[in-house]
Design an enzyme around this catalytic site. Structure first.
Site, PDB file in Angstrom:
ATOM      1  N   GLU A  49       0.900  -1.136   0.140  1.00  0.00           N
ATOM      2  CA  GLU A  49       0.054   0.217  -0.068  1.00  0.00           C
ATOM      3  C   GLU A  49       0.865   1.218   0.201  1.00  0.00           C
ATOM      4  OE1 GLU A  49      -1.964   2.831   3.233  1.00  0.00           O
ATOM      5  OE2 GLU A  49      -2.084   0.818   3.513  1.00  0.00           O
ATOM      6  N   GLU A 126       6.181   4.044  11.813  1.00  0.00           N
ATOM      7  CA  GLU A 126       4.824   4.062  12.229  1.00  0.00           C
ATOM      8  C   GLU A 126       4.575   2.705  13.174  1.00  0.00           C
ATOM      9  OE1 GLU A 126       0.713   3.207   9.462  1.00  0.00           O
ATOM     10  OE2 GLU A 126       2.754   3.255   8.405  1.00  0.00           O
TER      11      GLU A 126
END
Length: 409
Positions: A49, A126
């Site tokens: 992604e 992240e």
């Protein structure tokens, strides 16, 4: 009115014209997420992604961002356990330009090795960010523990040790397996001409190879657990999970109503009793997490460590009341009105329509209409809600996760 088509390569398309609108929302839905991974490639869907935005044979990463900004639109993506979606929202006059960018990303992304190395560093940051968020941590790790060892319990972001070692070759192997026409749905909602839109879609996406549709595999075994993580923070973050219905089950409508009454909004039982009346917590809510193979009903609360046991008992007491006393006619009536209003208002957004159409066709292999949803919600009775709680929300079947002070429970 919705229109469905199937391209020559097997890619399914669903479109809904909204003539009164001046916007258009386009979604490319792929049936891949962490539930289709294994221990060695967990996190790969999420990495892909990210990499879709890092450059194609025609555009740099900056070109992708600048071109979308130039037409006043928004382009983004997200990865779930059961799907990945790439979407664009813009004015109707820029629909073709948005399609050109999305098509380029899906068909011509380079997955450059240097860019991959840089982006893996971003993704590791992240993952650390989620580790620093106790609310995210308690939800994700409870699912991981009650479905221990099964891909449905995997973290969407993956584990740092595995993700850090992903190579371009492994990324491409995963991409080629899942990013195929049979495993994808394109949904479009807003102001456009159906025939023209389908012609554009074919020109951009018909070259995608056919492939095979993802197999969800065997259902996980649900195991009630107690999982804790010591963290030096002011509040304890508590999450409860109960084995529940799948996204394909008709019981999902009962779950929607039961959730609304128990903890789905500001006039729910948990909010009114534990937050407003007892003053034990600022944040408390419930929600369902349903997939093709399995589902959970979850309850979250944050509180002072000294009040953790009191909050836990108060939650179980409300669940017990739902089983023993059921819900009143007024509670059910208000819940049904709220849910139906949310459904109707949601359908007035081109993005929400695109999302509902795309995911429904991807997961259920059919489009569920607003009228069907409203009718099924209207059929839910007081007895259905009581039976739902008796079947799923018993104390002995509860899994518990806590982030904060371990000695609190």
């Amino acid at each position: 009115m919705t229109h469905q088509r199937i391209m020559k390569n097997g890619l399914r398309v669903v479109m809904e014209e909204m003539p009164a609108y001046r916007s258009i929302s386009i979604g490319i839905w792929v049936k891949v997420g962490s539930m289709y991974e294994n221990k060695l490639n967990n996190g790969m869907a999420h990495v892909i992604e990210h990499m879709m935005f890092k450059g194609t044979s025609r555009r740099t990463a900056a070109d992708i961002a600048n071109e979308m900004t130039a037409i006043g639109g928004n382009m983004d993506a997200f990865t779930c356990k059961d799907c990945t979606c790439y979407y664009a929202k813009t004015l109707d006059i820029y629909g073709k330009q948005a399609l050109d960018i999305l098509g380029d990303m899906l068909c011509n992304s380079l997955f450059d090795a240097k860019e991959l190395k840089k982006e893996l560093g971003v993704i590791l940051e992240e993952i650390d960010m989620y580790e620093d968020s106790p609310e995210d941590l308690v939800h994700e790790h409870l699912q991981k523990e009650v479905w221990k060892g099964h891909p449905l319990g995997y973290l969407i972001s993956g584990e740092k040790a595995q993700v850090a070692g992903f190579s371009r070759e492994r990324v491409l192997e995963f991409f080629r397996k899942y990013y195929c026409a049979e495993n994808m749905v394109i949904s479009v909602a807003g102001h456009f001409d159906t025939e023209q839109m389908y012609e554009w879609l074919c020109s951009y996406f018909e070259a995608i190879p056919e492939g095979e549709r993802s197999d969800p595999g065997k259902a996980p075994v649900y195991t009630p657990v107690l999982w804790t993580r010591e963290k030096d923070i002011e509040q304890n973050h508590l999450c409860l999970a109960f084995n529940c219905c799948t996204v394909l089950s008709e019981e999902r409508y009962v779950m929607t109503v039961a959730n609304n009454i128990l903890g789905g909004n500001m006039n729910s039982r948990l909010f009114m009793k534990i937050r407003d009346e007892l003053g034990l917590t600022y944040s408390i809510y419930s929600y369902g997490s349903s997939y093709e193979q399995a589902g959970l009903f979850q309850i979250y609360a944050a509180m002072q460590p000294s009040q953790t046991e009191q909050v836990l008992e108060a939650i179980f007491n409300e669940n017990k009341r739902m089983i023993c006393d059921g819900v009143s006619g007024d509670e059910l009536r208000i819940a049904l009105q709220q849910i139906k209003a949310e459904l109707i208002l949601g359908y007035e957004s081109s993005y929400n329509r695109m999302s509902g159409l795309g995911k429904s066709l991807l997961i259920r292999d059919r489009v569920v209409s607003l009228e069907e949803d409203l009718e099924n919600i209207s059929r839910v009775s007081r007895e259905d809600v009581r039976d739902f709680f008796e079947a799923y929300l018993q104390r002995e079947g509860c899994g518990i996760a806590l982030v904060g002070s371990r000695g609190a429970i």
